[in-house]
Design an enzyme around this catalytic site. Structure first.
Site, PDB file in Angstrom:
ATOM      1  CB  SER A  72      10.197  -8.414   5.202  1.00  0.00           C
ATOM      2  OG  SER A  72      11.313  -9.103   5.716  1.00  0.00           O
ATOM      3  CE1 TYR A 116       7.325 -11.995   8.126  1.00  0.00           C
ATOM      4  CE2 TYR A 116       9.276 -12.064   6.721  1.00  0.00           C
ATOM      5  CZ  TYR A 116       8.463 -11.386   7.615  1.00  0.00           C
ATOM      6  OH  TYR A 116       8.785 -10.101   7.979  1.00  0.00           O
TER       7      TYR A 116
END
Length: 275
Positions: A157, A170
């Protein structure tokens, strides 16, 4: 010099993954499904994995077989359970004779200030987003080494490169994926196996849509403000990355043209990390 390509040549090029097998975790929706379709379009047999209802997954599996003329199977392996992850790879090898492409995509999300972050959510995110990649790679690498080739793609990401508040688990997992990718790439650099991480910005997937209300609650703003001022504010293009763009990027990394790309943390995020 003029080079002429026949229709059959073009079709062969389009199906450059024919007789290859791709395992994609978390591939019953969103980015994972998009990558599965892109790899199937190039001729790869597909091993799906996900948690959607059985009827939905069967419909997806049948559609891939019909649309792309490949074989697709499904595993409901739980990405929090190492034994089931090992079983996913073993099932794929038994069915197709080997795993040529491994895409680690499975993920969940939870948004909270770190001092309020539930411990079970932290553990689950780290297990599914980081530890599962270790377990799939550990299980798939021996076969790749034996065959002398392989492609491993980890879905990271933009948060593997930069951080955002309220996403401690995350961001930690995605930074971990970046390090794991580089380490394994170095270990197998001379074995015709590449290991790369794709780092999308915001893609409007079910996972992103699900986190919008949580982010709104955490920040005390509306959902429209989350989209405009939190999500797309980070992307100078002011556009969501599409599932198809990520899938096409993954497909390129599986090609011979990408054979010298390894250990790379590759952004596809509308200029987010250029700032």
């Amino acid at each position: 010099m003029i080079l002429l390509f026949s229709v059959s040549d073009q079709m062969t090029a389009a199906k450059f993954l024919e007789n290859k097998t791709a395992v994609i975790t978390g591939s019953s929706s969103g980015i994972g499904l998009g990558m599965a379709k892109c790899l199937a379009e190039a001729g790869a047999n597909i091993v799906l994995n996900g948690i959607e209802p059985a009827e939905q997954i069967e419909s997806i599996r049948a559609e891939i077989c019909k649309e792309y003329g490949v074989k697709a199977i499904y595993s409901n392996a739980n990405m929090m359970k190492p034994d089931e992850i090992k079983g996913l790879i073993e099932m794929s090898e038994a069915e197709f004779g080997g795993v040529d492409i491994l895409v680690n995509n499975a993920g969940i999300q939870f948004v909270s200030p770190v001092d309020e972050f539930p411990i079970d959510k932290w553990d689950a995110i780290i297990a599914i987003k980081l530890s599962s990649a270790f377990h799939t790679i550990r299980a798939a690498l021996p076969g790749m080494k034996t065959r002398g080739s392989g492609r491993i793609i980890n879905l990271a990401s933009a948060h593997a490169l930069v951080a955002s508040p309220y996403k401690s688990a995350y961001v930690a997992a995605k930074h971990g994926i970046a390090g794991l990718t580089k380490t394994i790439a170095l270990e197998v650099a001379e074995m015709n196996i590449t290991v790369n991480a794709i780092c999308p910005g915001y893609v409007l997937t079910p996972l992103v849509a699900q986190q919008i209300p949580d982010t709104a609650k955490a920040r005390g703003i509306t959902e429209d403000e989350v989209k405009r001022d939190v999500l797309l504010a980070a992307q100078p293009t002011k556009k969501f990355v599409t599932v198809e763009q990520v899938g096409a990027f993954a497909r390129f990394l599986c090609s011979d043209d990408a054979a010298s790309i390894t250990g790379a943390i590759l952004p596809i995020e509308g200029g987010w990390t250029a700032k």
